[in-house]
Design an enzyme around this catalytic site. Structure first.
Site, PDB file in Angstrom:
ATOM      1  CE  LYS A 175      -0.397  -0.254   5.015  1.00 52.29           C
ATOM      2  NZ  LYS A 175      -1.245  -0.680   6.144  1.00 52.29           N
ATOM      3  NE  ARG A 186      -6.777   0.606  11.872  1.00 52.86           N
ATOM      4  CZ  ARG A 186      -5.551   0.481  11.363  1.00 52.86           C
ATOM      5  NH1 ARG A 186      -4.675   1.447  11.529  1.00 52.86           N
ATOM      6  NH2 ARG A 186      -5.189  -0.580  10.695  1.00 52.86           N
ATOM      7  CE1 TYR A 227      12.442  31.804   4.956  1.00 52.25           C
ATOM      8  CE2 TYR A 227      12.749  29.470   4.457  1.00 52.25           C
ATOM      9  CZ  TYR A 227      12.451  30.760   4.047  1.00 52.25           C
ATOM     10  OH  TYR A 227      12.164  30.994   2.733  1.00 52.25           O
ATOM     11  CG  MET A 271       9.263  24.094  -0.230  1.00 47.56           C
ATOM     12  SD  MET A 271       8.226  25.202  -1.190  1.00 47.56           S
ATOM     13  CE  MET A 271       6.936  25.571  -0.030  1.00 47.56           C
TER      14      MET A 271
HETATM   15  C1  LIG Z   1      -0.346  -1.746   6.697  1.00 43.17           C
HETATM   16  C2  LIG Z   1      -0.881  -3.032   7.170  1.00 43.17           C
HETATM   17  C3  LIG Z   1      -0.025  -4.099   7.456  1.00 43.17           C
HETATM   18  C4  LIG Z   1       1.486  -3.965   7.437  1.00 43.17           C
HETATM   19  O1  LIG Z   1       1.890  -3.348   8.638  1.00 43.17           O
HETATM   20  P1  LIG Z   1       3.451  -3.107   8.978  1.00 43.17           P
HETATM   21  O2  LIG Z   1       3.429  -2.535  10.346  1.00 43.17           O
HETATM   22  O3  LIG Z   1       3.934  -2.128   7.957  1.00 43.17           O
HETATM   23  O4  LIG Z   1       4.120  -4.411   8.874  1.00 43.17           O
HETATM   24  C5  LIG Z   1      -0.590  -5.316   7.806  1.00 43.17           C
HETATM   25  N1  LIG Z   1      -1.942  -5.466   7.882  1.00 43.17           N
HETATM   26  C6  LIG Z   1      -2.799  -4.453   7.631  1.00 43.17           C
HETATM   27  C7  LIG Z   1      -4.253  -4.676   7.757  1.00 43.17           C
HETATM   28  C8  LIG Z   1      -2.304  -3.208   7.278  1.00 43.17           C
HETATM   29  O5  LIG Z   1      -3.153  -2.212   7.035  1.00 43.17           O
END
Ligand SMILES: *Cc1c(COP(=O)(O)O)cnc(C)c1O
Length: 357
Positions: A35, A130, A253, A301
């Site tokens: 992802k 969640r 800055y 930046m």
């Molecule tokens: C992002 C994610 C992972 C991977 O988590 P890491 O901490 O990066 O290993 C695994 N399972 C779900 C459901 C996730 O959203």
């Protein structure tokens, strides 16, 4: 000449980190979590690095479609499932696996005409609060989903909130999962990187590492190197300006850095618009011409400043590693009050990416 900043992706490190995950969980299959554009490393680079991955896991439909377009034949799991009935039809068409985490998702499964049944991951909430059904509802839901002609198979899935925290660990969430699901005799996936590395009892049929594949540690008290992980990205830039300071001169800055004595400062072609954290303070490590030095003053930046004082030969064109094989991304993240995940995901589109095979 182009602006001298680059991110190099080390495919051999990605492959080694995946092999490390396989070795840690020898009886499990391993999703490569890709992802967020493979945590900033590029989906295509991940696919090239892991031609033999067991499977990939991602978030949104366009990235799953991109994997298929790249020629990925392995299973692809949508970690948050689908966001419409139309996406469910795409899952059937492209053979994507999907998580189902709420009543709406089940409703789409029960009411949509699909070209073929889909493999689903029933997402259970064991305390993260969640996404997911209460774990205690699992057996009733499984019975219901087994009646659904669109469901080809069911895998049970949960996610840990504190696998990275040695104090809290996974025990409470594991116990809640097992109490609700042990009798269901279905394949299970629980472990993220932290659980994969620290809690073998969570491995089950599938593990889902993300961050460890990219060579960053999920733990605040253990470095990636200590875990046997290799940095998969180097962010580097060059010195494009040099300033000679007198005692009392300031840098950047806010005039936040004041020279205590005469010193030389290198101005580097990397700023927060490239993804370097603006909150990194004076003293954050950098590698200058292969030797450790430090950030000074406020990150702007498009530029930041580094201390050249101990390296008289350093100057215009000197190479600065912001993070990578020598300065770990976790050190920089910790100095800036964040985690490696956030830095790698934030590398900006304007940074040219090179792939090292
Ligand atoms: C992002 C994610 C992972 C991977 O988590 P890491 O901490 O990066 O290993 C695994 N399972 C779900 C459901 C996730 O959203």
């Amino acid at each position: 000449m182009t602006r001298p900043i680059r991110a190099v992706i080390h495919t051999a490190a990605l492959a080694a980190n995946y092999a490390h995950a396989k070795a840690c969980a020898p009886s499990s299959k391993v999703f490569a979590v890709i992802k967020a554009n493979a945590y900033g490393h590029g989906i295509a680079n991940m696919v090239a690095a892991l031609p033999n991955a067991d499977a990939f896991a991602t978030l949104e439909m366009p990235s799953a479609l991109a994997l298929r377009e790249l020629g990925v034949k392995q299973p692809i799991l949508l970690l948050e499932g689908v966001f419409s009935a139309a996406e469910l039809q795409l899952c059937a068409h492209h053979e994507f696996w999907l998580s189902v985490h709420d009543e709406r998702g089940i409703h789409w499964l029960e009411s949509t005409v699909l070209s073929r049944p889909v493999h689903i991951f029933l997402k259970l909430n064991t305390g993260m609060n969640r996404l997911g059904f209460p774990a205690e509802a699992a057996s009733v839901l499984v019975e219901r989903l087994k009646q659904c002609i669109n469901v080809a198979s069911i895998t049970l899935m949960a996610h840990f909130a504190t696998a990275d925290d040695p104090e809290q660990g996974v025990a409470a969430q594991c116990a809640r999962f097992d109490a609700a699901c042990a009798d269901l005799n279905l394949p299970v996936t629980l472990a993220n990187s932290a659980a994969l590395l620290a809690y073998p009892e969570t491995h089950r049929q599938w593990v889902r590492p993300g961050i460890s594949l990219y060579g960053s540690s999920p733990f605040s008290n253990k470095s990636a190197a200590e875990l046997g992980l290799q940095a998969a990205m180097t962010l580097s830039a060059e010195v494009i300006g040099v300033q000679e300071l007198k005692a009392g001169d300031t840098v950047g800055y806010g005039a936040g850095f004041v020279a205590a004595r005469p010193m030389r400062v290198g101005i580097v072609a990397c700023g927060y618009a490239d993804g370097y954290p603006r909150h990194a303070p004076t003293g954050t490590p950098v590698l200058l011409n292969g030797v450790r030095s430090r950030l000074i003053g406020r990150v702007s930046m498009d530029m930041l400043a580094v201390d050249l004082s101990d390296q008289p030969e350093a100057g215009l064109g000197s190479e600065v590693e912001l993070w990578g094989k020598n300065v770990s991304i976790d050190e920089v993240a910790s100095a800036a009050g964040t985690i490696g995940y956030e830095l790698m995901c934030a590398v900006a589109a304007r940074v040219p990416v090179f792939v090292e095979f």
